[in-house]
Scaffold this motif. Sequence first.
Motif, PDB file in Angstrom:
ATOM      1  N   TYR A  80       0.837  -1.199   0.000  1.00  0.00           N
ATOM      2  CA  TYR A  80       0.000   0.000   0.000  1.00  0.00           C
ATOM      3  C   TYR A  80       0.873   1.252   0.000  1.00  0.00           C
ATOM      4  O   TYR A  80       0.555   2.236  -0.679  1.00  0.00           O
ATOM      5  CB  TYR A  80      -0.921  -0.030   1.215  1.00  0.00           C
ATOM      6  N   LEU A  81       1.980   1.204   0.731  1.00  0.00           N
ATOM      7  CA  LEU A  81       2.913   2.337   0.750  1.00  0.00           C
ATOM      8  C   LEU A  81       3.526   2.552  -0.635  1.00  0.00           C
ATOM      9  O   LEU A  81       3.734   3.693  -1.068  1.00  0.00           O
ATOM     10  CB  LEU A  81       4.011   2.092   1.787  1.00  0.00           C
ATOM     11  N   GLU A  82       3.775   1.466  -1.344  1.00  0.00           N
ATOM     12  CA  GLU A  82       4.412   1.573  -2.661  1.00  0.00           C
ATOM     13  C   GLU A  82       3.521   2.270  -3.689  1.00  0.00           C
ATOM     14  O   GLU A  82       4.015   2.753  -4.712  1.00  0.00           O
ATOM     15  CB  GLU A  82       4.806   0.182  -3.162  1.00  0.00           C
ATOM     16  N   LEU A  83       2.221   2.346  -3.444  1.00  0.00           N
ATOM     17  CA  LEU A  83       1.348   3.085  -4.352  1.00  0.00           C
ATOM     18  C   LEU A  83       1.732   4.564  -4.391  1.00  0.00           C
ATOM     19  O   LEU A  83       1.473   5.244  -5.385  1.00  0.00           O
ATOM     20  CB  LEU A  83      -0.116   2.945  -3.919  1.00  0.00           C
ATOM     21  N   ARG A  84       2.337   5.060  -3.305  1.00  0.00           N
ATOM     22  CA  ARG A  84       2.802   6.451  -3.246  1.00  0.00           C
ATOM     23  C   ARG A  84       4.225   6.593  -3.773  1.00  0.00           C
ATOM     24  O   ARG A  84       4.711   7.706  -3.967  1.00  0.00           O
ATOM     25  CB  ARG A  84       2.759   6.968  -1.801  1.00  0.00           C
ATOM     26  N   LYS A  85       4.885   5.484  -3.997  1.00  0.00           N
ATOM     27  CA  LYS A  85       6.291   5.489  -4.423  1.00  0.00           C
ATOM     28  C   LYS A  85       6.433   5.459  -5.932  1.00  0.00           C
ATOM     29  O   LYS A  85       7.365   6.018  -6.496  1.00  0.00           O
ATOM     30  CB  LYS A  85       7.002   4.281  -3.802  1.00  0.00           C
ATOM     31  N   TYR A  86       5.482   4.810  -6.596  1.00  0.00           N
ATOM     32  CA  TYR A  86       5.593   4.608  -8.039  1.00  0.00           C
ATOM     33  C   TYR A  86       4.463   5.313  -8.771  1.00  0.00           C
ATOM     34  O   TYR A  86       3.400   4.750  -9.015  1.00  0.00           O
ATOM     35  CB  TYR A  86       5.583   3.113  -8.361  1.00  0.00           C
ATOM     36  N   GLY A  87       4.675   6.578  -9.083  1.00  0.00           N
ATOM     37  CA  GLY A  87       3.711   7.332  -9.872  1.00  0.00           C
ATOM     38  C   GLY A  87       2.472   7.746  -9.111  1.00  0.00           C
ATOM     39  O   GLY A  87       1.347   7.592  -9.591  1.00  0.00           O
ATOM     40  N   SER A  88       2.641   8.287  -7.923  1.00  0.00           N
ATOM     41  CA  SER A  88       1.501   8.696  -7.108  1.00  0.00           C
ATOM     42  C   SER A  88       0.743   9.847  -7.764  1.00  0.00           C
ATOM     43  O   SER A  88       1.339  10.700  -8.430  1.00  0.00           O
ATOM     44  CB  SER A  88       1.985   9.113  -5.718  1.00  0.00           C
ATOM     45  N   VAL A  89      -0.564   9.854  -7.578  1.00  0.00           N
ATOM     46  CA  VAL A  89      -1.411  10.928  -8.110  1.00  0.00           C
ATOM     47  C   VAL A  89      -2.478  11.265  -7.082  1.00  0.00           C
ATOM     48  O   VAL A  89      -2.794  10.448  -6.206  1.00  0.00           O
ATOM     49  CB  VAL A  89      -2.099  10.521  -9.437  1.00  0.00           C
ATOM     50  N   PRO A  90      -3.075  12.458  -7.149  1.00  0.00           N
ATOM     51  CA  PRO A  90      -4.232  12.736  -6.299  1.00  0.00           C
ATOM     52  C   PRO A  90      -5.345  11.734  -6.609  1.00  0.00           C
ATOM     53  O   PRO A  90      -5.609  11.426  -7.776  1.00  0.00           O
ATOM     54  CB  PRO A  90      -4.646  14.157  -6.709  1.00  0.00           C
ATOM     55  N   HIS A  91      -5.970  11.221  -5.560  1.00  0.00           N
ATOM     56  CA  HIS A  91      -7.058  10.275  -5.795  1.00  0.00           C
ATOM     57  C   HIS A  91      -8.006  10.282  -4.605  1.00  0.00           C
ATOM     58  O   HIS A  91      -7.634  10.612  -3.487  1.00  0.00           O
ATOM     59  CB  HIS A  91      -6.543   8.868  -6.085  1.00  0.00           C
ATOM     60  N   SER A  92      -9.243   9.918  -4.887  1.00  0.00           N
ATOM     61  CA  SER A  92     -10.308   9.943  -3.883  1.00  0.00           C
ATOM     62  C   SER A  92     -11.198   8.727  -4.048  1.00  0.00           C
ATOM     63  O   SER A  92     -11.222   8.082  -5.098  1.00  0.00           O
ATOM     64  CB  SER A  92     -11.158  11.216  -4.025  1.00  0.00           C
ATOM     65  N   GLY A  93     -11.949   8.442  -2.990  1.00  0.00           N
ATOM     66  CA  GLY A  93     -12.883   7.333  -3.059  1.00  0.00           C
ATOM     67  C   GLY A  93     -13.888   7.400  -1.930  1.00  0.00           C
ATOM     68  O   GLY A  93     -13.786   8.241  -1.028  1.00  0.00           O
ATOM     69  N   PHE A  94     -14.846   6.503  -1.989  1.00  0.00           N
ATOM     70  CA  PHE A  94     -15.876   6.474  -0.949  1.00  0.00           C
ATOM     71  C   PHE A  94     -16.476   5.078  -0.875  1.00  0.00           C
ATOM     72  O   PHE A  94     -16.285   4.242  -1.771  1.00  0.00           O
ATOM     73  CB  PHE A  94     -16.956   7.526  -1.200  1.00  0.00           C
ATOM     74  N   GLY A  95     -17.199   4.833   0.193  1.00  0.00           N
ATOM     75  CA  GLY A  95     -17.889   3.562   0.364  1.00  0.00           C
ATOM     76  C   GLY A  95     -19.338   3.797   0.747  1.00  0.00           C
ATOM     77  O   GLY A  95     -19.630   4.581   1.666  1.00  0.00           O
ATOM     78  N   LEU A  96     -20.239   3.141   0.043  1.00  0.00           N
ATOM     79  CA  LEU A  96     -21.669   3.226   0.357  1.00  0.00           C
ATOM     80  C   LEU A  96     -22.112   1.918   0.988  1.00  0.00           C
ATOM     81  O   LEU A  96     -21.876   0.839   0.437  1.00  0.00           O
ATOM     82  CB  LEU A  96     -22.485   3.510  -0.907  1.00  0.00           C
ATOM     83  N   GLY A  97     -22.765   2.022   2.144  1.00  0.00           N
ATOM     84  CA  GLY A  97     -23.333   0.852   2.796  1.00  0.00           C
ATOM     85  C   GLY A  97     -24.673   0.513   2.172  1.00  0.00           C
ATOM     86  O   GLY A  97     -25.634   1.286   2.274  1.00  0.00           O
ATOM     87  N   LEU A  98     -24.742  -0.634   1.512  1.00  0.00           N
ATOM     88  CA  LEU A  98     -25.953  -0.987   0.773  1.00  0.00           C
ATOM     89  C   LEU A  98     -27.169  -1.106   1.685  1.00  0.00           C
ATOM     90  O   LEU A  98     -28.243  -0.575   1.377  1.00  0.00           O
ATOM     91  CB  LEU A  98     -25.727  -2.309   0.025  1.00  0.00           C
TER      92      LEU A  98
END
Length: 430
Positions: free
Chosen positions: A384-402
């Motif tokens: 998960y840390l490596e996602l910031r190491k190799y080509g990191s970009v601004p990103h967002s997300g959310f979760g909806l409880g069905l």
Amino acid sequence: MKTTIAKLSEHVGEEVTIGAWLRNKRSSGKIAFLQLRDGTGFVQGVVVKSDVPEEVFQTAKNMTQETSLYVTGKVVEDSRSSFGYEIQVSNVEVIHAATDYPITPKEHGTEFLMDNRHLWLRSQKQHAVMKIRNEIIRATYEYFHENGYTKIDPPILTGSSAEGTTELFHTKYFEEEAYLSQSGQLYMEAAAMAFNKVFSFGPTFRAEKSKTRRHLIEFWMIEPEMAFVEHAESLEIQENYISHLVASVLKNCKLDLEILGRDTAKLAKVTAPFPRITYDKAIELLKEKGFDDIEWGEDFGAPHETAIAESFDKPVFITHYPAAIKAFYMKPDPNREDVVLCADLIAPEGYGEIIGGSQRIDDLELMEKRYEEHNLTSDAYNWYLELRKYGSVPHSGFGLGLERTVAWLSGVEHVRETIPFPRLLNRLYP
């Protein structure tokens, strides 16, 4: 012609055969009214003694609740029925005669109904709730596919947790420690770096010993994640998605909403944009409403969320929560480091939080600092840390409880009625 109740409108004036179960009946000496269901809908069958052979009338008159049968008859319009049609029965053929069906038309207690959930699902109201759930799922796939998202399936068994280990189910994965997933979010971030816009839909598990009407042990989450999307744009995506869900349910579940007695006028108001207030403003609003004990830095409980929602006739975003009470991966506000770029979407009418989301930290140094602060030293988090190491970009997300969303749109009080077989603190049966 063999058909289903859902398609009877296509066969007005024709003789059809349906496979069905007998929900209930009433009869006199000359006529029998059969309340039928076939899984696609509910309809009344009318058996007139003078119009059918004597053995057919006696069979219809003596059938017991939940007996399975084939019904043949002519489809006619019926303006007195909310469904709009009925069957003038010419023949009935019993498949299996049910005896002593436990859920009778009388009132039953909740525990009894939950013990018989496998049968309670057959009832008209429970059927309507499940149809609304199905429509929300259908509309979810429609919305994300039409907007260029790729569906990615994160694992259910994980070697790390998304938000901490206190509310996780632990299990052995051969010689390793594993957990049942409480969120697919971390994996969806990895997927977004490969596919740009992604979403998942799957079961999640929280070992939280809660008995409230809003909590389940096993529930389903829809979790989108978007690369190159920042906080403000994410909120727009969320409100457009919710607006799409509500419009789809209003359009395609009219009869189900009517069966449940849902006030659709309230749902009709749910169109983007939604109001937004900061956590700071929410604290002020709560104090104005008499919650004198709430202090800045405390998380909101159900009474707080309900009180805030009462000030709006649409879902409301509460943004910029204190960093200390939110997850380690949330990006701090660049103008104020003690709050994060996040939002909870609170549904109207006391249904509470249905979405939680944020912009994620994309800076490697800051994420390394968060790892130290939260003691995330396990090798399980390295990827998960490596996602910031190799080509990191601004990103967002959310979760909806069905299930909470189903409860809100269908108007039912407790989430246990929004999932086919609920898993609660003291319930693993059936």
